[in-house]
Design a protein around this motif. Structure first.
Motif, mmCIF file in Angstrom:
data_model
loop_
_atom_site.group_PDB
_atom_site.id
_atom_site.type_symbol
_atom_site.label_atom_id
_atom_site.label_comp_id
_atom_site.label_asym_id
_atom_site.label_seq_id
_atom_site.Cartn_x
_atom_site.Cartn_y
_atom_site.Cartn_z
ATOM 1 N N ARG A 35 50.109 39.935 50.740
ATOM 2 C CA ARG A 35 49.941 38.504 50.565
ATOM 3 C C ARG A 35 51.029 37.703 51.274
ATOM 4 O O ARG A 35 50.964 36.484 51.344
ATOM 5 C CB ARG A 35 50.044 38.210 49.060
ATOM 6 N N GLU A 93 42.273 33.027 52.864
ATOM 7 C CA GLU A 93 43.396 32.434 52.129
ATOM 8 C C GLU A 93 44.712 32.729 52.845
ATOM 9 O O GLU A 93 45.762 32.176 52.520
ATOM 10 C CB GLU A 93 43.419 32.972 50.692
ATOM 11 N N ILE A 186 43.924 32.359 36.301
ATOM 12 C CA ILE A 186 43.252 33.437 35.554
ATOM 13 C C ILE A 186 43.677 33.409 34.094
ATOM 14 O O ILE A 186 42.851 33.487 33.192
ATOM 15 C CB ILE A 186 43.538 34.822 36.186
ATOM 16 N N SER B 148 42.392 34.385 46.012
ATOM 17 C CA SER B 148 42.798 34.130 44.614
ATOM 18 C C SER B 148 41.568 33.986 43.731
ATOM 19 O O SER B 148 41.560 34.433 42.582
ATOM 20 C CB SER B 148 43.632 32.852 44.517
ATOM 21 N N GLU B 149 40.541 33.357 44.285
ATOM 22 C CA GLU B 149 39.303 33.195 43.511
ATOM 23 C C GLU B 149 38.540 34.517 43.394
ATOM 24 O O GLU B 149 37.869 34.759 42.388
ATOM 25 C CB GLU B 149 38.425 32.116 44.160
ATOM 26 N N GLU B 151 39.939 37.340 43.001
ATOM 27 C CA GLU B 151 40.620 37.979 41.868
ATOM 28 C C GLU B 151 40.200 37.316 40.547
ATOM 29 O O GLU B 151 39.963 37.995 39.546
ATOM 30 C CB GLU B 151 42.138 37.873 42.062
ATOM 31 N N HIS B 152 40.086 36.003 40.580
ATOM 32 C CA HIS B 152 39.696 35.255 39.382
ATOM 33 C C HIS B 152 38.310 35.663 38.901
ATOM 34 O O HIS B 152 38.083 35.874 37.706
ATOM 35 C CB HIS B 152 39.750 33.750 39.699
ATOM 36 N N ALA B 155 38.355 39.119 37.408
ATOM 37 C CA ALA B 155 38.994 39.203 36.088
ATOM 38 C C ALA B 155 38.224 38.469 34.999
ATOM 39 O O ALA B 155 38.308 38.835 33.828
ATOM 40 C CB ALA B 155 40.417 38.648 36.168
ATOM 41 N N THR B 156 37.469 37.419 35.386
ATOM 42 C CA THR B 156 36.891 36.552 34.349
ATOM 43 C C THR B 156 35.384 36.350 34.476
ATOM 44 O O THR B 156 34.770 35.739 33.609
ATOM 45 C CB THR B 156 37.522 35.144 34.402
ATOM 46 N N GLN B 157 34.800 36.821 35.581
ATOM 47 C CA GLN B 157 33.370 36.638 35.884
ATOM 48 C C GLN B 157 33.017 35.156 36.057
ATOM 49 O O GLN B 157 31.864 34.766 36.061
ATOM 50 C CB GLN B 157 32.484 37.273 34.788
ATOM 51 N N CYS B 158 34.041 34.341 36.187
ATOM 52 C CA CYS B 158 33.828 32.903 36.322
ATOM 53 C C CYS B 158 34.653 32.343 37.467
ATOM 54 O O CYS B 158 35.608 32.962 37.937
ATOM 55 C CB CYS B 158 34.256 32.176 35.042
#
Lengths: 210, 466
Positions: A35, A93, A186, B148-149, B151-152, B155-158
């Motif tokens: 990253r 990103e 998150i 980042s999204e 990964e999001h 982790a959260t299915q959202c």
């Protein structure tokens, strides 16, 4: 993610529209599985005179002295002043990672591409949309004054110029809250784990093929 | 309830929660994963000791870095190889379905999702790739996201999102001879600009769109992002269902019938209000060729390279810079621009119908002497197999084209397929940015038909008169 509250930073102008993410970080550097470390290759094709590849010692490469990032007066800049549709194209990103690694914390432009705009906030970078005429005025001011700085106050949502002019700017309340507090998306979303699970059960019962 | 747009329906049916300021959590049905934008997301999960929420929602494939020749030898570039091996290792660790490089189902992520029936109507689909808009062709809400999204969502299915505005791009009438979905896409971008769709989700409507095959619809939605819109979409109809029926990830039997009954509602209601509407007359769309370094720098094959002096002040500087980069002079007729290379493939135009369209033009002809390389890169192993079954590979090879293995290839030149500085390429890909196909390379975006015709003629030529 680093918090963002107040910044008093040197401004670097990039006077061209439609700067795409391929230009911000060319594809050969996307092969990294990390990253960090993209800064020296930000704007690689504009910044150096040779062709860059991962693993090169960038300190030994011939630089393009014309390119704004290489001009002595802009060394240490933390605010990037840009034109329309900044960050268009690829969703990579790596583009905000590269800009952040170069030391930028704020980008001011009349408009941004949606995905890039969103990606900035995830990395402690604040993209600010400002009226095109105001951006134009800032370009003239930066050009005219060596060492031109702006003060960005995220809490108050203001940009202050050295002559005392204050430009208010808009920022999404949620994004502002995350930036001010350096919050991880998150972790925030996982507060709603029960709501997500309830939604999911209902959603998949209604459409069992999903 | 008031009339809803397709976008309203897709948004509302995935809304988990919404704050007063409009910030929402949207449930994600499908996440597609490739090797370039996922390693940092997997690493993030590991560092935070998080597990993917729903492994079955993910489908992974390496596509950006894979070689298109001599696959048996593996990936020569060690940096590319590590990235693909990292995807393999991550998928193995988390138990994610992956079509590896040697698998016939491997291909460009936006080709294989629909091909497998992993993209279905009514779904939300995300991928760390801006051309995820492609999947909107199936009446899905699909768009690209950052790492980042990625990964999001793992982790959260959202996804944290705010609702976009809705734009209708209506195309009515019958397309002329030699005019393809790619030409519609480029004509739209020429009309509204590369930022014209920023902040919008675009729905393509009208009789022309209804008459397109799924391949054509995917081409159109694929390019929505080049108009600035993260998502493009098209209502579901029998064309959609006929394409999906029997595909491996699609529902079967009774479940299929139930799903189709539900999917028939996936269209904008009569009287639904859009925030903006753009109309095009299909009969007036001619084959398109880009001349500059942004997809909006586009003219028809009958046109000329514009003279920056005649453009508005805000466009002049960019046009001048583009002409220098492209090595073109103002007022040069497009048909007089000769080319060095041809690339047919990508998530925009790497599907079976694209292969057929290009082969129909190339059949029985030879590429021009000045064309040093003309390559056809099928979008997936299954597209390749289908094309070979139809004998298209032989048509290409006899005409002097190279017939390659599937991947992103020279669309973005992360593998060995790239332009050298100054080389000029007729390309069916989606971006003509500076350096996109190789540093100093000059890209002209066209349809598969137009690319094949340019390969034969050695310069751009009107495929409708070819």
């Amino acid at each position: 993610m680093d918090k963002f509250t107040l910044l008093n930073g040197l401004v670097m102008p990039m006077d061209r529209a439609n700067v795409d993410t391929d230009a911000i970080i060319p594809k050969q550097f996307l092969k990294s599985i990390k990253r960090s470390g993209f800064g020296p290759n930000a704007f690689d094709e504009w910044r150096y005179l040779d062709h860059g590849e991962p693993g090169m010692d960038n300190s030994k490469r011939a630089i393009n002295p014309e390119f704004v990032l290489n001009q002595p007066r802009y060394q240490g800049a933390q605010i990037l002043l840009a034109r329309e549709n900044f960050g268009c194209g690829s969703s990579r990103e790596h583009a905000p990672w590269a800009l952040e690694d170069c030391g930028f914390r704020v980008i001011i432009a009349p408009s941004f591409a949606d995905i890039f705009f969103n990606n900035c906030f995830k990395n402690g970078l604040l993209p600010i949309r400002l009226d095109a005429t105001q951006v134009d005025g800032l370009f003239k001011a930066v050009e005219a004054h060596i060492g031109y700085r702006l003060v960005i106050d995220l809490e108050k949502q203001t940009i202050s110029t050295p002559d005392g002019t204050v430009y208010p700017f808009e920022v999404d309340a949620f994004r502002k809250h995350c930036l001010l507090n350096g919050l991880d998306d998150i972790g925030l979303t996982l507060q709603y784990v029960d709501e997500i699970a309830t939604f999911e059960a209902r959603h998949r019962a209604a459409q069992p093929w999903l | 309830m008031s009339a809803q747009t397709l976008y309203d329906k897709l948004w509302n049916s995935h809304l988990v929660r919404q704050d007063a300021d409009g910030t929402a959590l949207i449930y994600i049905d499908r996440q597609l994963v490739h090797e370039v934008t996922s390693p940092q997301a997997f690493e993030g999960l590991r560092l935070a000791k998080r597990k993917p929420w729903r492994i079955a929602s993910m489908l992974a494939v390496p596509d950006h870095n894979v070689p298109t020749t001599n696959r048996a030898a593996g990936i020569a570039d060690p940096v590319s190889r590590i990235q693909v091996e990292t995807l393999d290792a991550n998928c193995a660790e988390f138990g994610i379905t992956e079509f590896k490089m040697g698998d016939i189902r491997q291909g460009v992520v936006h080709v294989i999702g629909p091909e497998q029936g992993a993209t279905l109507p009514g779904m939300t689909v995300v991928c760390g790739d801006s051309h995820t808009s492609t999947h909107g062709a199936f009446a899905a809400l699909a768009h690209g996201i950052g790492t980042s999204e990625v990964e999001h969502v793992m982790a959260t299915q959202c996804l944290v999102a705010k609702k976009s505005k809705a734009m209708e791009v209506r195309v009515e009438g019958v397309l002329g001879l030699g005019v393809a979905a790619k030409d519609i896409a480029l004509a739209v971008i020429g009309q509204i600009g590369t930022a014209g769709g920023t902040g919008y989700a675009i729905e393509f409507t009208g009789s022309t769109v209804r008459a397109l095959s799924m391949e054509g619809r995917m081409t159109l939605c694929n390019m929505a992002i080049e108009a600035g819109a993260r998502a493009g979409m098209i209502a579901a109809d029998d064309t959609t269902f006929d394409y999906l029926k029997g595909r491996p990830f699609a529902p079967q039997g009774e479940m299929w019938d139930k799903a189709v009954a539900e999917w028939r509602n996936l269209h904008s209601d009569a009287g639904a209000v859009f925030d903006a509407t753009v109309s095009l007359d299909a009969a007036r769309i001619r084959p398109q060729v880009t001349w500059g370094t942004s997809p909006e720098m586009v003219v028809t094959i009958d046109g000329c390279v514009p003279d920056p002096a005649t453009l508005s002040a805000d466009q002049r500087e960019g046009a001048e810079r583009a002409l220098v980069y492209m090595g073109l002079k103002a007022n040069t007729p497009i048909s007089e621009i000769s080319i060095d290379k041809v690339f047919i493939g990508s998530c925009t135009n790497g599907r079976i119908e694209d292969m057929r369209a290009a082969a129909a033009v190339a059949k029985g002809k030879k590429i021009a002497a000045n064309v040093m390389l003309a390559m056809v890169v099928p979008g997936s192993g299954l597209v390749k197999a289908q094309a070979e079954q139809e004998g298209l590979d032989k048509i290409f090879i006899e005409a002097g084209f190279e017939w390659r293995d599937p991947g992103c290839s020279m669309c973005l030149a992360m593998n060995d397929d790239k332009l050298a500085a100054g080389e000029r390429c007729a390309s069916t890909s989606n971006r003509n940015f500076e350096g996109r196909q190789g540093q100093g390379g000059r890209t002209h975006l066209v349809s598969p038909e137009m690319a094949a015709a340019a390969a034969i003629a050695g310069h751009f030529v009107d495929v409708s008169k070819f």
